[in-house]
Design a protein around this motif. Sequence first.
Motif, PDB file in Angstrom:
ATOM      1  N   ARG A  80      -4.110  60.213  16.082  1.00 18.28           N
ATOM      2  CA  ARG A  80      -4.398  61.527  15.482  1.00 18.28           C
ATOM      3  C   ARG A  80      -3.553  61.698  14.224  1.00 18.28           C
ATOM      4  NH1 ARG A  80      -7.039  64.995  18.975  1.00 18.28           N
ATOM      5  NH2 ARG A  80      -6.195  66.939  18.170  1.00 18.28           N
ATOM      6  N   LEU A  81      -4.147  62.381  13.235  1.00 23.22           N
ATOM      7  CA  LEU A  81      -3.438  62.587  11.974  1.00 23.22           C
ATOM      8  C   LEU A  81      -4.118  63.696  11.183  1.00 23.22           C
ATOM      9  CD1 LEU A  81      -4.421  59.675   9.505  1.00 23.22           C
ATOM     10  CD2 LEU A  81      -5.826  60.504  11.378  1.00 23.22           C
ATOM     11  N   ASN A  82      -3.516  64.084  10.070  1.00 25.28           N
ATOM     12  CA  ASN A  82      -4.150  65.058   9.188  1.00 25.28           C
ATOM     13  C   ASN A  82      -4.165  64.516   7.761  1.00 25.28           C
ATOM     14  OD1 ASN A  82      -3.869  67.476   7.134  1.00 25.28           O
ATOM     15  ND2 ASN A  82      -5.037  68.198   8.900  1.00 25.28           N
ATOM     16  N   ALA A  83      -5.326  64.590   7.130  1.00 27.24           N
ATOM     17  CA  ALA A  83      -5.508  64.003   5.796  1.00 27.24           C
ATOM     18  C   ALA A  83      -4.683  64.725   4.734  1.00 27.24           C
ATOM     19  CB  ALA A  83      -6.991  64.028   5.417  1.00 27.24           C
ATOM     20  N   ALA A  84      -4.683  66.063   4.760  1.00 27.04           N
ATOM     21  CA  ALA A  84      -3.970  66.815   3.723  1.00 27.04           C
ATOM     22  C   ALA A  84      -2.457  66.647   3.877  1.00 27.04           C
ATOM     23  CB  ALA A  84      -4.348  68.292   3.789  1.00 27.04           C
ATOM     24  N   HIS A  85      -2.006  66.597   5.097  1.00 28.67           N
ATOM     25  CA  HIS A  85      -0.582  66.371   5.335  1.00 28.67           C
ATOM     26  C   HIS A  85      -0.174  65.034   4.705  1.00 28.67           C
ATOM     27  CE1 HIS A  85       3.308  66.076   7.323  1.00 28.67           C
ATOM     28  NE2 HIS A  85       2.983  64.816   7.565  1.00 28.67           N
ATOM     29  N   ASN A  86      -1.010  64.020   4.920  1.00 25.43           N
ATOM     30  CA  ASN A  86      -0.699  62.703   4.382  1.00 25.43           C
ATOM     31  C   ASN A  86      -0.797  62.660   2.856  1.00 25.43           C
ATOM     32  OD1 ASN A  86      -0.201  60.232   6.277  1.00 25.43           O
ATOM     33  ND2 ASN A  86      -1.558  61.607   7.413  1.00 25.43           N
ATOM     34  N   ALA A  87      -1.723  63.447   2.301  1.00 17.20           N
ATOM     35  CA  ALA A  87      -1.930  63.405   0.856  1.00 17.20           C
ATOM     36  C   ALA A  87      -0.888  64.210   0.097  1.00 17.20           C
ATOM     37  CB  ALA A  87      -3.340  63.914   0.518  1.00 17.20           C
ATOM     38  N   VAL A  88      -0.298  65.207   0.730  1.00 14.73           N
ATOM     39  CA  VAL A  88       0.572  66.112  -0.023  1.00 14.73           C
ATOM     40  C   VAL A  88       1.943  66.331   0.641  1.00 14.73           C
ATOM     41  CG1 VAL A  88       0.723  68.319  -1.211  1.00 14.73           C
ATOM     42  CG2 VAL A  88      -1.523  67.311  -0.807  1.00 14.73           C
ATOM     43  N   LEU A 156      -8.730  69.621   0.042  1.00 13.25           N
ATOM     44  CA  LEU A 156      -7.583  69.370   0.918  1.00 13.25           C
ATOM     45  C   LEU A 156      -7.378  70.504   1.924  1.00 13.25           C
ATOM     46  CD1 LEU A 156      -5.122  67.871  -1.707  1.00 13.25           C
ATOM     47  CD2 LEU A 156      -6.321  66.638   0.110  1.00 13.25           C
ATOM     48  N   ALA A 157      -7.710  71.730   1.517  1.00 13.83           N
ATOM     49  CA  ALA A 157      -7.578  72.854   2.451  1.00 13.83           C
ATOM     50  C   ALA A 157      -8.551  72.671   3.613  1.00 13.83           C
ATOM     51  CB  ALA A 157      -7.828  74.178   1.726  1.00 13.83           C
ATOM     52  N   CYS A 158      -9.757  72.210   3.301  1.00 19.93           N
ATOM     53  CA  CYS A 158     -10.727  71.918   4.367  1.00 19.93           C
ATOM     54  C   CYS A 158     -10.154  70.847   5.291  1.00 19.93           C
ATOM     55  CB  CYS A 158     -12.047  71.419   3.774  1.00 19.93           C
ATOM     56  SG  CYS A 158     -12.988  72.699   2.931  1.00 19.93           S
ATOM     57  N   ALA A 159      -9.642  69.778   4.675  1.00 18.18           N
ATOM     58  CA  ALA A 159      -9.104  68.675   5.468  1.00 18.18           C
ATOM     59  C   ALA A 159      -7.946  69.148   6.342  1.00 18.18           C
ATOM     60  CB  ALA A 159      -8.648  67.547   4.543  1.00 18.18           C
ATOM     61  N   ARG A 160      -7.193  70.087   5.814  1.00 21.71           N
ATOM     62  CA  ARG A 160      -6.018  70.567   6.543  1.00 21.71           C
ATOM     63  C   ARG A 160      -6.374  71.299   7.830  1.00 21.71           C
ATOM     64  NH1 ARG A 160      -0.683  70.788   4.863  1.00 21.71           N
ATOM     65  NH2 ARG A 160       0.377  72.241   6.240  1.00 21.71           N
ATOM     66  N   GLU A 254       0.309  75.228   9.602  1.00 17.37           N
ATOM     67  CA  GLU A 254       0.432  74.022  10.430  1.00 17.37           C
ATOM     68  C   GLU A 254      -0.840  73.197  10.282  1.00 17.37           C
ATOM     69  OE1 GLU A 254       2.348  71.995  13.921  1.00 17.37           O
ATOM     70  OE2 GLU A 254       2.908  74.032  13.305  1.00 17.37           O
ATOM     71  N   ALA A 255      -0.713  72.009   9.717  1.00 13.82           N
ATOM     72  CA  ALA A 255      -1.896  71.154   9.544  1.00 13.82           C
ATOM     73  C   ALA A 255      -2.462  70.789  10.915  1.00 13.82           C
ATOM     74  CB  ALA A 255      -1.513  69.891   8.787  1.00 13.82           C
ATOM     75  N   VAL A 256      -3.794  70.803  11.016  1.00 14.01           N
ATOM     76  CA  VAL A 256      -4.439  70.503  12.298  1.00 14.01           C
ATOM     77  C   VAL A 256      -4.578  68.981  12.450  1.00 14.01           C
ATOM     78  CG1 VAL A 256      -6.562  70.787  13.661  1.00 14.01           C
ATOM     79  CG2 VAL A 256      -5.717  72.674  12.223  1.00 14.01           C
ATOM     80  N   ALA A 257      -3.896  68.451  13.444  1.00 12.10           N
ATOM     81  CA  ALA A 257      -4.035  67.007  13.683  1.00 12.10           C
ATOM     82  C   ALA A 257      -5.395  66.767  14.324  1.00 12.10           C
ATOM     83  CB  ALA A 257      -2.929  66.528  14.604  1.00 12.10           C
ATOM     84  N   VAL A 258      -6.166  65.855  13.744  1.00 13.16           N
ATOM     85  CA  VAL A 258      -7.501  65.559  14.290  1.00 13.16           C
ATOM     86  C   VAL A 258      -7.545  64.106  14.762  1.00 13.16           C
ATOM     87  CG1 VAL A 258      -8.674  67.279  12.843  1.00 13.16           C
ATOM     88  CG2 VAL A 258      -8.431  64.913  12.014  1.00 13.16           C
ATOM     89  N   ASP A 259      -8.553  63.810  15.596  1.00 15.47           N
ATOM     90  CA  ASP A 259      -8.770  62.418  15.995  1.00 15.47           C
ATOM     91  C   ASP A 259      -9.071  61.588  14.754  1.00 15.47           C
ATOM     92  OD1 ASP A 259      -8.508  63.027  18.635  1.00 15.47           O
ATOM     93  OD2 ASP A 259     -10.679  63.170  19.017  1.00 15.47           O
ATOM     94  N   ALA A 260      -8.697  60.330  14.798  1.00 19.22           N
ATOM     95  CA  ALA A 260      -8.985  59.439  13.675  1.00 19.22           C
ATOM     96  C   ALA A 260     -10.476  59.446  13.329  1.00 19.22           C
ATOM     97  CB  ALA A 260      -8.543  58.014  14.009  1.00 19.22           C
ATOM     98  N   PHE A 280     -21.655  60.275   6.082  1.00 17.33           N
ATOM     99  CA  PHE A 280     -20.409  60.905   6.519  1.00 17.33           C
ATOM    100  C   PHE A 280     -19.335  59.892   6.869  1.00 17.33           C
ATOM    101  CE2 PHE A 280     -19.836  60.951  11.159  1.00 17.33           C
ATOM    102  CZ  PHE A 280     -21.096  60.622  11.633  1.00 17.33           C
ATOM    103  N   HIS A 281     -18.122  60.317   6.512  1.00 13.69           N
ATOM    104  CA  HIS A 281     -16.935  59.493   6.703  1.00 13.69           C
ATOM    105  C   HIS A 281     -15.968  60.220   7.624  1.00 13.69           C
ATOM    106  CE1 HIS A 281     -17.653  56.175   3.939  1.00 13.69           C
ATOM    107  NE2 HIS A 281     -18.289  57.037   3.170  1.00 13.69           N
ATOM    108  N   THR A 282     -15.190  59.438   8.353  1.00 12.66           N
ATOM    109  CA  THR A 282     -14.209  60.028   9.251  1.00 12.66           C
ATOM    110  C   THR A 282     -12.803  59.852   8.668  1.00 12.66           C
ATOM    111  OG1 THR A 282     -14.162  58.021  10.600  1.00 12.66           O
ATOM    112  CG2 THR A 282     -15.717  59.747  11.241  1.00 12.66           C
ATOM    113  N   THR A 283     -11.793  60.141   9.427  1.00  8.73           N
ATOM    114  CA  THR A 283     -10.475  60.367   8.835  1.00  8.73           C
ATOM    115  C   THR A 283      -9.587  59.117   8.757  1.00  8.73           C
ATOM    116  OG1 THR A 283     -10.627  62.625   9.690  1.00  8.73           O
ATOM    117  CG2 THR A 283      -8.472  61.911   8.903  1.00  8.73           C
ATOM    118  N   GLY A 284      -9.243  58.529   9.878  1.00  8.97           N
ATOM    119  CA  GLY A 284      -8.196  57.503   9.891  1.00  8.97           C
ATOM    120  C   GLY A 284      -8.557  56.239   9.117  1.00  8.97           C
TER     121      GLY A 284
END
Length: 659
Positions: A80-88, A156-160, A254-260, A280-284
């Motif tokens: 699990r991870l968050n894209a915006a957290h990783n990007a910023v 990024l806000a959406c991703a967050r 708090e960034a929402v951790a999502v499944d990869a 469509f693309h997924t996260t991890g």
Amino acid sequence: MTESDSSPALENLLNETRTFPPSPDFAAGAVAGADTYERAAADRLGFWADQARELEWSTPFTTVLDDSAAPRYGWFTDGRLNAAHNAVDRHVAAGHGDRVAILWEGEDGESRRITYAELADDVARAANALTALGVATGDRVAIYLPMVPEAVVAMLACARIGAPHSVVFGGFSAEALHSRILDAEARLVITADGGYRRGAASPLKPAVDEALAKGGTAVEHVLVVRRTGGEVTWTEDRDVWWHDVVPQASAEHEAVAVDAEHPLFILYTSGTTGKPKGIFHTTGGYLTQVAFTHRAVFDLHPETDVYWCTADIGWVTGHSYVVYGPLLNGATQVIYEGTPDTPHKGRWWEIVAKYGVTILYTAPTAIRTCMKWGSDIPAGFDLSSLRVLGSVGEPINPEAWMWYRRVIGGDRTPIVDTWWQTETGAIMISPLPGVTAAKPGSAQVPLPGIVAEVLDDAGRAVGNGQGGYLAITEPWPAMLRGIWGDEQRFADTYWSRFPGIYFAGDGAKKDGDGDIWLLGRVDDVMNVSGHRLSTTEIESALVSHPWVAEAAVVGASDETTGQAVVAFVILRGGEEITDRPDDDAEVVAALRAHVGQVIGPIAKPRSILVVAELPKTRSGKIMRRLLRDVAEKRDVGDVTTLADSGVMGLIQQGMAKPT
Ligand code: 6R9
């Protein structure tokens, strides 16, 4: 500067023999080396797992590849991870909050610098604002914005909050927007009053109003960025100004951790039928490959480089190499709002000089347009900061490659010709600038961790020197996970031509060294008297002639030869051309002879039309389908996706003229 070093025979795609090895200095400091290939070849999944571990995971993964539901592959599935957290946020936490993330240049001359710390605040505020507007994890958000920093913040806000975004290019019509909003069942639309293009404010909000008025959508709110200050029609209770809700929102989020495998975004792209495909693309997996390729292919040194990708965020290149790739890597990048010729044809080069851009990533069509404008324009600017040049979107003909290297890159910069697609999510085939001896016009080799082949009709890998269809024979982390809402189309389009193998839809050949040359979409392959001819090959031959700036070739049906070659050419401007006859008929005769000489008499176009413009999609791809209609004297029908619908009228008038 003269073009005397472009000998026609050498410029031909198939006889291209020049190579440009990396300089020892460049190789010594490069991010990726020959060992990167070795490592990936020895343990492909282990290699990708290592790349994935460069990201920050709130729950580390233990599975790398899940192939139990192929072709719906999963990567890093239990992480699990968050894209915006990783990007910023991650860069701020690492002490890089003061580093500039975005150097934004408006077309009207306005500019903004945004640090990683500021971006982190903006994204957190926007995420809180989206939540307050009722957007929850899993809801889709449509984004219809110009190239303003808010576009990056919105994505990024959406991703967050784990809300997949569906960015619709600002040049698309209300109707196209409506069908995309419907297909994704978007709950919110983020737009602007307008943006600046070609020196004027061009409104955007009316298209959103019109799209929503068509009905049937699930949209509850429209969030509107003020950019031009132009008049807007307002729907009370539905429309909300960005400046009324985002700056006021808390920067604590708090960034929402999502499944990869949680969907990160949907992006619509045209297929062979009329209905666009929601890729469509997924996260991890997506983030892993985008970050790795951005680092390795562009040799990114985030502390010192200034990176600039000219793509709009409405295209996959903007998603992967404006938003996610550079930010995941903590890069400093330029984002430019407008067109390259506003207010003058040197605008891009002025921006390179102003910010000291070191890495430039653009498309062959833009390069050829600059060639057409003449070398004297970039020559007026200091481009000495550039050290890596990239190309994407279509095959780059050797002549344009050489011009890019010589005129823009000062004969010094490596060029990376990067092949990939909306569907692949990230770069797949490309030289690595510190390793590969580059060949003008060839994307060359699959990146470390990628397995690609050229297959014949029966699905057998071809040998060196032979051509066929490009296929990706092993799953890759950033691969599309499907077509939104249409599993059958996903299976049929990509996985059925060669069962179980990804069919890219591109023709390709392997040269004597096994390097891959892309030959255009397979639907662009012509068959003339039983000879297989590639549109790209003939276009390349035409553009190798010093008089030609750009060429488009189509196969028109022909009673005797099956198909016949019909070419459309734009002639080159600038002071360099002194020997061109004024009479188009003489030009045409010389160009036909030239193609005959470069490729062979079979490839000589049946007709060549000199035109002022070519019909292009808004992402810069030549619309050969329309040219084929013209060549076959059919009604061209719907041209709404053209960047400039007027060009078709001009071309048809030209065709009616006896040549
Ligand atoms: C990234 C992007 C994908 C199609 C692809 C191919 C063509 C892209 C290329 C290239 C030759 C390259 N293409 N890069 N052809 N050399 N370096 O453009 O995605 O808009 O989905 O287009 O573009 O034909 O199949 P997308």
